[in-house]
Design a protein around this motif. Structure first.
Motif, PDB file in Angstrom:
ATOM      1  N   GLU A 203      -1.517  11.811   0.704  1.00  0.00           N
ATOM      2  CA  GLU A 203      -0.837  10.541   0.423  1.00  0.00           C
ATOM      3  C   GLU A 203       0.380  10.364   1.314  1.00  0.00           C
ATOM      4  N   LEU A 204       1.125  11.443   1.491  1.00  0.00           N
ATOM      5  CA  LEU A 204       2.339  11.392   2.310  1.00  0.00           C
ATOM      6  C   LEU A 204       2.000  11.080   3.766  1.00  0.00           C
TER       7      LEU A 204
ATOM      8  N   VAL B  50      -1.323  15.177  -2.620  1.00  0.00           N
ATOM      9  CA  VAL B  50       0.050  14.719  -2.366  1.00  0.00           C
ATOM     10  C   VAL B  50       0.313  14.671  -0.864  1.00  0.00           C
TER      11      VAL B  50
ATOM     12  N   ILE C 275       2.574   9.531  -5.635  1.00  0.00           N
ATOM     13  CA  ILE C 275       3.236  10.824  -5.371  1.00  0.00           C
ATOM     14  C   ILE C 275       4.301  11.082  -6.433  1.00  0.00           C
TER      15      ILE C 275
ATOM     16  N   ARG D 188       1.257   4.264  -2.774  1.00  0.00           N
ATOM     17  CA  ARG D 188       1.098   5.700  -2.496  1.00  0.00           C
ATOM     18  C   ARG D 188       2.316   6.481  -2.960  1.00  0.00           C
ATOM     19  N   VAL D 189       3.502   5.910  -2.668  1.00  0.00           N
ATOM     20  CA  VAL D 189       4.736   6.584  -3.086  1.00  0.00           C
ATOM     21  C   VAL D 189       4.787   6.682  -4.614  1.00  0.00           C
TER      22      VAL D 189
ATOM     23  N   THR E 132      -0.706   9.693   4.888  1.00  0.00           N
ATOM     24  CA  THR E 132      -1.265   8.332   4.990  1.00  0.00           C
ATOM     25  C   THR E 132      -0.137   7.305   4.988  1.00  0.00           C
ATOM     26  N   SER E 133       0.881   7.555   4.156  1.00  0.00           N
ATOM     27  CA  SER E 133       2.031   6.637   4.136  1.00  0.00           C
ATOM     28  C   SER E 133       2.724   6.618   5.485  1.00  0.00           C
TER      29      SER E 133
ATOM     30  N   GLU F  84       0.835  -1.213   0.000  1.00  0.00           N
ATOM     31  CA  GLU F  84       0.000   0.000   0.000  1.00  0.00           C
ATOM     32  C   GLU F  84       0.862   1.252   0.000  1.00  0.00           C
ATOM     33  N   VAL F  85       1.889   1.242   0.878  1.00  0.00           N
ATOM     34  CA  VAL F  85       2.783   2.413   0.973  1.00  0.00           C
ATOM     35  C   VAL F  85       3.507   2.610  -0.360  1.00  0.00           C
TER      36      VAL F  85
ATOM     37  N   THR G 277       2.762  12.167  -9.596  1.00  0.00           N
ATOM     38  CA  THR G 277       2.260  13.542  -9.510  1.00  0.00           C
ATOM     39  C   THR G 277       3.405  14.554  -9.538  1.00  0.00           C
ATOM     40  N   LEU G 278       4.461  14.258  -8.792  1.00  0.00           N
ATOM     41  CA  LEU G 278       5.527  15.251  -8.634  1.00  0.00           C
ATOM     42  C   LEU G 278       6.545  15.230  -9.768  1.00  0.00           C
TER      43      LEU G 278
END
Lengths: 76, 131
Positions: free
Chosen positions: B18-19, B15, A66, A62-63, B21-22, A58-59, A69-70
């Motif tokens: 998400e950060l 963003v 990100i 998410r990374v 939550t991580s 999951e992490v 997106t970035l």
């Protein structure tokens, strides 16, 4: 080969033997209980490890989001 | 003077979410680690209990054998052993001088596992004589 002749045990010893056998049986059931307990704990450990693996995924997801997106969107 | 460049983040709220939550997930993983540590300690304790129970069983078994009448086992006679190269017959147990020198060497320290294996061999030989 040994001859299969009857063996006689002293009555005092016999009583003690019966006692020892009872104790042995008790210890065996105790060992069986402990083994099943170890099995249960092991299953719980495995569940925690599986949970960790899921959480890490999951992490990572998410990374990745990100990161997309970035970094990747900016490069377009 | 150097010029600063900025990169635009289109949806910063997402963003940030998400950060955070991580981070939360990682802290939760650490909490799980504590739980895991507890389980491992519990398992080690139970294993220790099991070991002592098994030791007690060994003692009880020894006692039981001690109470039962002793029965003489047939001793292994020195069986003539045929040498495959020369065809001559040698008796097992006779040692040459070279072998005697080897015997003088200090025996290696046996681990608990080795001792247990030896015990198993001993019992197996006893079982085979009883069959």
């Amino acid at each position: 080969m040994m001859e299969n002749v009857p063996v006689f045990v002293k009555i005092g010893d016999y009583k003690e033997i019966v006692e020892i056998l009872g104790l042995t049986r008790e210890k065996i059931s105790q060992a069986r209980f402990l083994l099943s307990k170890i099995g249960e704990i092991k299953a719980q450990e495995d569940a925690v490890i599986a949970d960790w693996a899921r959480e890490i995924e999951e992490v990572e997801q998410r990374v990745d989001d990100i990161d997309k997106t970035l970094v990747h969107k900016q490069l377009k | 003077m150097t010029e600063d460049f900025f990169v635009g983040v289109r949806n910063p709220k997402d963003v940030r979410r998400e950060l955070v939550t991580s981070s939360r997930s990682l802290v939760e993983a650490l909490i799980k680690y504590e739980k895991y540590k507890g389980l491992r300690e519990q398992k080690l304790q139970t294993l220790e209990e099991l070991k002592s129970t098994m030791d007690e069983l060994v003692v009880l078994n020894r006692k039981l054998r001690g109470r039962l009448p002793k029965v003489k086992r047939k001793k292994m006679e020195s069986i003539p052993h045929e040498c495959p190269e020369t065809g001559s017959k040698k008796k097992i147990g006779k040692k040459t001088t070279a072998k005697k020198k080897e015997v003088k060497k200090k025996p290696p320290v046996k681990s608990r596992l080795d001792k247990l294996r030896e015990k198993i061999e001993e019992y197996e030989s006893k079982i085979s004589t009883l069959q």
